[in-house]
Design an enzyme around this catalytic site. Structure first.
Site, PDB file in Angstrom:
ATOM      1  N   GLU A  62      -5.453  -8.259  -0.615  1.00 57.33           N
ATOM      2  CA  GLU A  62      -5.996  -8.078   0.699  1.00 57.33           C
ATOM      3  C   GLU A  62      -7.591  -7.652   0.246  1.00 57.33           C
ATOM      4  OE1 GLU A  62      -4.573  -5.227   3.487  1.00 57.33           O
ATOM      5  OE2 GLU A  62      -2.577  -5.793   3.289  1.00 57.33           O
ATOM      6  N   GLU A 116       0.584  -1.258  -0.039  1.00 62.21           N
ATOM      7  CA  GLU A 116      -0.093   0.069  -0.059  1.00 62.21           C
ATOM      8  C   GLU A 116       0.935   1.295   0.140  1.00 62.21           C
ATOM      9  OE1 GLU A 116      -2.845  -0.531   3.089  1.00 62.21           O
ATOM     10  OE2 GLU A 116      -4.085  -1.815   1.779  1.00 62.21           O
TER      11      GLU A 116
END
Length: 500
Positions: free
Chosen positions: A299, A185
């Site tokens: 995810e 991320e």
């Protein structure tokens, strides 16, 4: 007998469970044609799971939970953060500033996975403090450093030594079946390079080229972004600069707003949000200079409001996500398989709405039962227009059908009386029915019924895990080719209908 009587009393005590939403009753008929068009149905939702960070995998509780989830899903890959975090001890510098590498814990981590039949998705993160351009601890409890490297030559040397060590220890035939992902991320607070995108792209270029130089069979990808950002720019940049990319990875959670993807008016309901995003990313890849790359959602999770992830809500939410995302992604990694997980510290008690399928102490949540049930879906999907059903077929002709009634938190739910009408099946075919609802597999309700102990004893954990079982499937039969099924709000029902 005494244990059985005790469990019967416990289950009786949880017959009435506070619902996530108000409900009304409706009748619904779903026509199911065993001769409908079929498509391959790989189990993309249970190929990979996420977990917290690398060092946790050395714990007995982590390994026990991994074994339990592996046992009901057969999953093949696990992804976690921080293989290069200082607690793993990979990188140091001597008094002259020369790099020193130590792969002792790395070996123990990956040995433990492989021994249990699971391969890693190697997220190459985070930055060792002595290699970081600055001290930039993330807010997570274990304080990973999220800065760029102070020297890319040193970073490349570390990545090279790391990859070479893995190939030497496990062999290229094994490691070529792993996946390597660059960072986590970087579009949010896990990366403090400025400007974010430009500096992450440089990290990716350096890392991918280094890994491929060790052996071109090693598979690497990214950008591992939150909320599906940066995909077109990433693919265009890497194509133009001839940087290797073997897969695209990004993340999607049902309760994110995805402000860069949808206007407020366009934002889908939460139960449809993950796959709306996945569909968009799938289209972005198809329109890119690298249109054939596989997509991994490394995810994802269902809505987390009001502790919903600890309830039977996960069953229908998972089933609906499978229905909508089929054909759009090669693997979806549910975050996480276990609550052996410390992003915000040590868990003070079970059932606090965290991500995992198994609560602290090895207590199996309703989500564990949901994955276990849906593992039994067949390997072919039959066309069916219903939005609350998945119709699949096994090689022996058995039809495996999942039906559900989903209600996001604060949304009115529907208690459905479903009639399933089968065509081209024996009119009196035997049917095995498995349920996840208020009184089947509802560990959370059983936990509340025993008084919500903060530290359950081993006897209480055993009792809770008995409550987590969905029970022996009910044996029924079609009548004139149909069967009536009661589906309460946030219930999942699996029917296995014997073929000819």
């Amino acid at each position: 007998m005494r244990e059985r009587l005790g469990m019967a009393c416990l289950l009786a005590a949880v017959m009435v469970v506070p619902a996530l939403a108000q409900e009304r009753q409706v009748q619904e008929t779903i026509a199911i044609d065993a001769y409908a068009a079929a498509t391959p149905f790989p189990h993309f939702w249970e190929e990979m799971f996420g977990s917290g960070r690398a060092i946790l995998s050395l714990r007995e509780s982590y390994r026990d939970d991994l074994t339990a989830v592996k046992g009901v899903t057969g999953f093949k890959y696990v992804r976690f953060h921080a293989i290069l975090h200082d607690e793993v001890g990979v990188y140091d510098e001597d008094e002259k500033g020369q790099a020193k590498y130590n792969f002792t814990y790395v070996d123990q981590i990956y040995d433990g996975l492989l021994k249990r039949g699971v391969r890693p998705v190697v997220e190459i993160s985070f930055m060792p403090k002595k290699l970081a351009a600055k001290d930039a601890p993330h807010a997570f409890w274990y304080k990973p450093n999220v800065a760029p490297p102070k020297d890319y030559a040193r970073w490349d040397a570390l990545v090279k030594a790391f990859a070479e060590h893995l190939v030497q220890r496990y062999g290229i035939e094994e490691v070529s079946q792993w996946y390597f992902e660059v960072w986590n991320e970087p579009n949010i607070d896990f990366w403090v390079g400025e400007p974010k995108q430009v500096t992450y792209f440089e990290l990716y270029k350096q890392t991918a080229r280094t890994v491929k130089a060790v052996n071109p069979r090693l598979r690497i990808g990214g950008p591992a972004t939150a909320a599906s950002e940066w995909i077109p720019e990433f693919l265009k940049t890497m194509h133009n600069e001839r940087v290797p990319v073997d897969f695209v990875s990004t993340h999607a959670y049902a309760d994110e707003n995805f402000e860069h993807t949808f206007t407020k008016a366009e934002l889908p309901p939460m139960d449809d949000r993950v796959c709306a995003v996945v569909k968009g990313v799938h289209a972005q890849i198809a329109a890119s200079p690298m249109p054939k790359l596989p997509l991994f959602i490394t995810e994802w999770n269902v809505v987390g409001l009001d502790g919903a992830r600890d309830t039977t809500f996960v069953g229908p939410a998972l089933a609906n996500t499978i229905r909508e995302c089929d054909g759009l992604t090669k693997m979806m990694s549910f975050w996480t398989f276990s609550d052996v997980f410390e992003e915000d510290g040590v868990k003070p008690e079970p059932f606090l709405g965290y991500f995992g399928l198994i609560a602290p102490g090895g207590i199996r949540k309703p989500s564990f039962s949901a994955f276990s049930m849906l593992h039994h879906l067949g390997n072919e999907r039959l066309a069916n227009a219903a939005k609350d059903a998945l119709v699949t077929r096994e090689p022996d002709g058995t039809l495996v059908v999942a039906v559900w009634s989903e209600a996001d938190p604060h949304v009115d739910g529907v208690h459905k009386q479903m009639r399933l009408q089968f065509e081209h099946m024996p009119v009196d075919a035997a049917v095995r029915v498995t349920r996840l609802d208020a009184t089947h597999g509802n560990t959370m309700a059983a936990y509340k019924a025993m008084g919500s102990p903060r530290y359950p004893t081993q006897a209480q954990i055993a009792q809770l895990n008995a409550a987590s079982e969905t029970g022996t499937p009910e044996i029924m039969a079609l009548r004139q080719g149909r069967i009536d099924v009661d589906v309460p709000v946030n219930a999942l029902v699996l029917l296995e209908v014997a073929g000819r």
